[in-house]
Design an enzyme around this catalytic site. Structure first.
Site, PDB file in Angstrom:
ATOM      1  N   GLU A  37       0.818  -1.209   0.000  1.00  0.00           N
ATOM      2  CA  GLU A  37       0.000   0.000   0.000  1.00  0.00           C
ATOM      3  C   GLU A  37       0.851   1.258   0.000  1.00  0.00           C
ATOM      4  OE1 GLU A  37      -2.960   0.314  -0.694  1.00  0.00           O
ATOM      5  OE2 GLU A  37      -3.575  -1.777  -0.605  1.00  0.00           O
ATOM      6  N   TYR A 120      -6.537   6.746   3.861  1.00  0.00           N
ATOM      7  CA  TYR A 120      -6.697   5.676   2.879  1.00  0.00           C
ATOM      8  C   TYR A 120      -5.936   4.423   3.276  1.00  0.00           C
ATOM      9  CZ  TYR A 120      -5.542   2.543  -0.763  1.00  0.00           C
ATOM     10  OH  TYR A 120      -5.328   1.378  -1.434  1.00  0.00           O
ATOM     11  N   ASP A 138      -9.932   5.661  -2.061  1.00  0.00           N
ATOM     12  CA  ASP A 138      -8.771   6.113  -2.824  1.00  0.00           C
ATOM     13  C   ASP A 138      -9.249   6.819  -4.089  1.00  0.00           C
ATOM     14  OD1 ASP A 138      -9.643   4.022  -4.417  1.00  0.00           O
ATOM     15  OD2 ASP A 138      -7.629   3.691  -5.192  1.00  0.00           O
TER      16      ASP A 138
END
Length: 300
Positions: A37, A120, A138
């Site tokens: 991520e 996020y 996102d």
DNA sequence: AATGCGTGGAC
DNA sequence: TGTCCAAGCAT
């Protein structure tokens, strides 16, 4: 929301079309999900793939990374861009090691408190790694929901409270289903409902989409401002840091001077790299990637 | 809230 | 070929 007409088509589409990405496999660890991520923050999947594999091979756990130096994290980051992410990931590994017994935390709040982890990424890790129910908002999801729900081509510049409410309201009740929904909507945005050339004919939300129904109207409003790059401090920083990444140990300042002609801008950029903790100044005009944790890891 | 922060691929 | 874009974060 118990059931939305959007759920079934998106979940069915995902079951058929989801990419086989390493951080989605059953053997992916929470640390792997977190690393992926952070790398994916503003860097395309294709460039993350090899970097992800190399990073986890070198540092399979947060404590393994924490035992190394921040400079090695920056070096291993390579050309993914935005190298402060590497520094923050390194700092996060320290926090995880020291405050969470080396295990990536599962709670949103604990994740959110880690350096480099915003709204996020905290929601993404809690959802993807731990199967929790969170609105994962996102840029892909924002674009999909703006089109499908509002009938507008592009979302607002900054995320609004209304967008958060929409995403929250659309979450299926069951955590496992909500997590699957989150990754599925993202995938629709990444593969079908893309920014420039959406493939509406292949979209699972073709029927439901307000923007498609309206005939895909252009975006109205002020033209979207883009940051320039050529000749900026960012470009200069990139060149300076590349010299250090690709060198072993300390580098004389002359090596840095050689990659940028304007001395004023060069000094300014170098100063900000030092201030960011990405570069360590040494005696007699030498520089290297940082070796100490003190400047990088938040205390307390 | 608007900015600054890398890099390379696609068209 | 220059413009746009790519799973944001911190300040």
């Amino acid at each position: 929301m118990p059931i939305s007409p959007l759920h079934a088509p998106v979940l069915a589409w995902y079951a058929e079309h989801a990419r086989d990405l390493p951080w989605r496999r059953p053997d992916a660890t929470p640390w792997g999900v977190l690393v992926s991520e952070v790398m994916l923050q503003q860097t395309p999947v294709n460039r993350v793939l090899p970097a992800y594999a190399e990073w986890l091979e070198r540092w399979p756990t947060p404590s393994a990374l924490a035992a190394d130096t921040p400079g090695e994290a920056v070096r291993q980051w390579g050309r993914l861009g935005y190298p402060r992410r590497a520094l923050r990931l390194y700092a996060a590994a320290h926090t995880i090691t020291e405050r969470h017994d080396g295990a990536v935390p599962a709670s949103y709040d604990d994740l959110r408190a880690l350096p480099g982890i915003g709204d996020y990424t905290a929601a993404a890790v809690a959802s993807f790694a731990y199967g929790q129910r969170h609105a994962v908002l996102d840029t892909n999801v924002r674009r999909v929901l703006t089109r499908v729900v509002d009938g507008v081509r592009y979302p607002p510049t900054a995320t609004t409270a209304r967008e958060r409410r929409t995403a929250q309201d659309l979450l299926p009740d069951a955590p496992a289903t909500a997590a699957r929904w989150a990754v599925a909507v993202m995938e629709v945005g990444a593969l079908v409902c893309t920014a420039a050339a959406p493939r509406c004919d292949s979209c699972p939300l073709y029927r439901e989409c307000a923007w498609r129904q309206a005939g895909r109207p252009d975006h109205d409003g002020p033209p979207r401002r883009r940051q320039s790059y050529e000749g900026t401090d960012r470009q200069c920083r990139g060149r300076l840091l590349r010299v250090l990444r690709e060198s072993d140990g300390a580098v004389p300042k002359a090596r840095l001077d050689a990659v940028w002609p304007d001395p004023v801008q060069r000094e300014r950029a170098l100063d900000t790299l030092v201030a960011d903790g990405l570069v360590e100044p040494l005696a007699r005009g030498r520089y290297r990637l940082p070796t100490g944790v003190a400047a990088v890891v938040p205390s307390g």
